[in-house]
Design a protein around this motif. Sequence first.
Motif, PDB file in Angstrom:
ATOM      1  N   LEU B 160       0.840  -1.202   0.000  1.00 28.69           N
ATOM      2  CA  LEU B 160       0.000   0.000   0.000  1.00 28.69           C
ATOM      3  C   LEU B 160       0.875   1.252   0.000  1.00 28.69           C
ATOM      4  O   LEU B 160       0.624   2.212  -0.744  1.00 28.69           O
ATOM      5  CB  LEU B 160      -0.884  -0.046   1.240  1.00 28.69           C
ATOM      6  CG  LEU B 160      -2.212   0.667   1.214  1.00 28.69           C
ATOM      7  CD1 LEU B 160      -3.037   0.162   0.065  1.00 28.69           C
ATOM      8  CD2 LEU B 160      -2.933   0.428   2.518  1.00 28.69           C
ATOM      9  N   ILE B 163       2.485   1.895  -3.391  1.00 27.00           N
ATOM     10  CA  ILE B 163       1.570   2.518  -4.348  1.00 27.00           C
ATOM     11  C   ILE B 163       1.360   3.976  -3.994  1.00 27.00           C
ATOM     12  O   ILE B 163       1.303   4.841  -4.882  1.00 27.00           O
ATOM     13  CB  ILE B 163       0.231   1.767  -4.375  1.00 27.00           C
ATOM     14  CG1 ILE B 163       0.452   0.368  -4.901  1.00 27.00           C
ATOM     15  CG2 ILE B 163      -0.783   2.484  -5.225  1.00 27.00           C
ATOM     16  CD1 ILE B 163      -0.770  -0.462  -4.958  1.00 27.00           C
ATOM     17  N   LEU B 166       4.381   5.881  -5.207  1.00 26.28           N
ATOM     18  CA  LEU B 166       4.366   5.918  -6.671  1.00 26.28           C
ATOM     19  C   LEU B 166       3.312   6.904  -7.170  1.00 26.28           C
ATOM     20  O   LEU B 166       3.574   7.728  -8.056  1.00 26.28           O
ATOM     21  CB  LEU B 166       4.054   4.509  -7.184  1.00 26.28           C
ATOM     22  CG  LEU B 166       4.325   4.183  -8.643  1.00 26.28           C
ATOM     23  CD1 LEU B 166       5.791   4.367  -8.945  1.00 26.28           C
ATOM     24  CD2 LEU B 166       3.914   2.753  -8.941  1.00 26.28           C
ATOM     25  N   GLY B 167       2.124   6.830  -6.570  1.00 23.73           N
ATOM     26  CA  GLY B 167       1.040   7.716  -6.989  1.00 23.73           C
ATOM     27  C   GLY B 167       1.359   9.164  -6.713  1.00 23.73           C
ATOM     28  O   GLY B 167       1.125  10.038  -7.561  1.00 23.73           O
ATOM     29  N   LEU B 170       3.830  10.379  -9.258  1.00 24.02           N
ATOM     30  CA  LEU B 170       3.220  10.512 -10.588  1.00 24.02           C
ATOM     31  C   LEU B 170       2.335  11.741 -10.677  1.00 24.02           C
ATOM     32  O   LEU B 170       2.421  12.511 -11.630  1.00 24.02           O
ATOM     33  CB  LEU B 170       2.353   9.286 -10.857  1.00 24.02           C
ATOM     34  CG  LEU B 170       2.980   8.154 -11.625  1.00 24.02           C
ATOM     35  CD1 LEU B 170       1.973   7.059 -11.824  1.00 24.02           C
ATOM     36  CD2 LEU B 170       3.465   8.666 -12.955  1.00 24.02           C
ATOM     37  N   LEU B 171       1.465  11.896  -9.670  1.00 23.41           N
ATOM     38  CA  LEU B 171       0.464  12.952  -9.770  1.00 23.41           C
ATOM     39  C   LEU B 171       1.056  14.329  -9.532  1.00 23.41           C
ATOM     40  O   LEU B 171       0.476  15.335  -9.928  1.00 23.41           O
ATOM     41  CB  LEU B 171      -0.671  12.694  -8.787  1.00 23.41           C
ATOM     42  CG  LEU B 171      -1.501  11.455  -9.099  1.00 23.41           C
ATOM     43  CD1 LEU B 171      -2.657  11.341  -8.142  1.00 23.41           C
ATOM     44  CD2 LEU B 171      -2.009  11.498 -10.518  1.00 23.41           C
TER      45      LEU B 171
END
Lengths: 512, 199
Positions: B160, B163, B166-167, B170-171
């Motif tokens: 979790l 992610i 990573l998120g 990215l965002l």
Amino acid sequence: MFATLLQATGAGDKLVTPEVPWSHLAPQLILVVGATVGVIAAAALRGRLRRSVGAVGAAVVAGAAIVSIIPLWHRVSNPAQGPISAVNGAIGVDRFSLFVTALLCAAVILASFTAEAYLQREGLDGPEFSLLLLLAAAGGSVMAGANDLIVMFIGIEVLSLAVYVLAAMHARRISSQESGLKYFLLGGFASAFLLYGIALTYGATGTTSLLRVQSFLAERVLTDDGLLLGGLALMLVGFAFKVGAVPFHMWTPDVYQGAPSPVTGFMAAAVKTAAFAGMLRVFVVGFASYADLWRPVVGALAIASLVVGAVMSVVQTNVKRMLAYSSIAHAGFVLLGVDAASAEGTAASLFYLAAYTAMALGTFAVVTVVGGSGDGAHTLDAYRGLGRRRPGLALAMSLFLLAQAGTPVTIGFLAKLGVIRAAIDADQWALAIVAMLTAVISTFMYLRIVVAMYFAESESESDDRGELRIPWGVGVTIGVAVIATLVLGVVPGPLEHLSDDALPVLVAVDGR
Amino acid sequence: MFATSLVQTLTFAIAAMICVTGALGVVALRNPVHNALSLVATLFGVAVLFIAQEAYFLAAIQVIVYAGAIVVLFLFVIMLLGVDRAESFAAERHPLGLAVGGILGGGVMVLAAVTLFAGVDTATGRRSTVGALAPSDDLNRIGRALFTEYAFAFELTSLLLTIAVLGAVLLSRRASGPPIDLDEFPAEEPDADAEEVEA
């Protein structure tokens, strides 16, 4: 000194950590390790990789996971070994979880091929997209096997977080950002419901393990079970949100419309599959003894989803919104199988989910192409005259839409037949009749798109939108989806055989 | 005996009151900083409840991690975005939505109250389904649970976190150009939206 400390805290007795049967967890491990290696590689080689490397890499990893499922399937099918419950009963490895995992991996492969072309066209960053697909599949796979409500919850969160990010991936589209934010906020809200339900269930039964919940309920009759009923209701809310069942469907049209088209396809196929897998595992197996109480609620959700999904889809003008409402109607169909609360119903649900995975990914691959540069052309007008401009593409789209409507000789017909038969066998005549009527209503909507493609002239005779190119990745996805939709529609035997076998079981056998 | 249970009841009542008041403050107050501080009150109340259950370690973690770290993080974000930017929800108040929400919320409250006060055992069917605690401290018990029964869930949370990182990366990347679908949002001021995406 440590010894005395341990003595003082009363921890003298040895801690027995659980054995991990690595080989049984191979599919999940391959997905997670593959994604992790990919993250490191993407960070190290940033900018030097071609975009297609991410898609092909994800497809290879997901393919390897599918391959690793084959020996496991034989192992758990073997009566001498059978299904197991791994790591202290946290995760079950049975044919149900393996079937769903294979389905999710197939969805990853097809979605990442579609996404490859999409990322190229939109100029977005490559590998992370595919990696998030892999991680989402790992989360969904954990959900399908979760034998513990906490593990189920974390699986849902792994899946959802990855998809929230994917929905907001298109940095230059405000609607994509909006979609990600909406999905995130409402999804967080739904997760809170689910978690509260799990807490109440823990309060009522003293455990989060589905196995022990089951034996707790089998051993005694609760004279007062307010807490457990509250827990069940709240968990149902959480799952109903994730599958997009009415009245917890409000997010679906907006999120489906705004998210990048390949992500929408993945959402429709994989997120729904994983959420239904979790629902089947918790309700049909874990709370089987409470089926008389939750079945009417699930039946009501099914009717509401079928009716609202079908009626609302007819009045839309945006194809992505139409397909969003149609996915709500499809959720209603799968809920018929859940509502049957039988082995037959579960098998029919799984067959339906497999069929919908193929149909949805194919449909949204076409939508990705038609959306054009900028991913904005999704009105019905964009499909006008497609039959003349791109006959092959229009033919594939027609096939997917007719399959979703439930036309014979396609897999969609058999899927609908299966869940309706399960509903009738469970004496749910009202549900079956509503399902058939709404199928007719939604056929109208699917035919509207088909008519627009073939019988409506393009607004402007000279195509100012330019020639639609079909990149190889999308071509692969559409090709595979067409083959699956047609071949399995004519020869459903193999898939039916697998889904019939893939029943969830809760066993106390701890694998080594 | 009587005195102990009275003290327990009083502690619970006070802590519960702090929790509920804080929670109402999070929802009702207009200023984001006040919202965040109300959250501290709620978390503090929960910590007191943990102490009442003799879960001292959990109480300490609750205060240090939640009230300390996480709310401070919230405050950072609020300060960075601008404290004085009070959000107005006036336009989003549909009378029908309020009515339905009120009825449903009230229904749940009544249901909870009835379940609680109808009898001691109504909710669970038994007084305590967990049984008496083993004679060891909560730190030990949490550690044991994490490394035995919940080992898999514990490891899964690392996924979790991966992610989440990573998120976030990215965002938070800058978009490669200006927004391209402003025409789909005709009613809004395009400039405000453009800034949001750029930021």
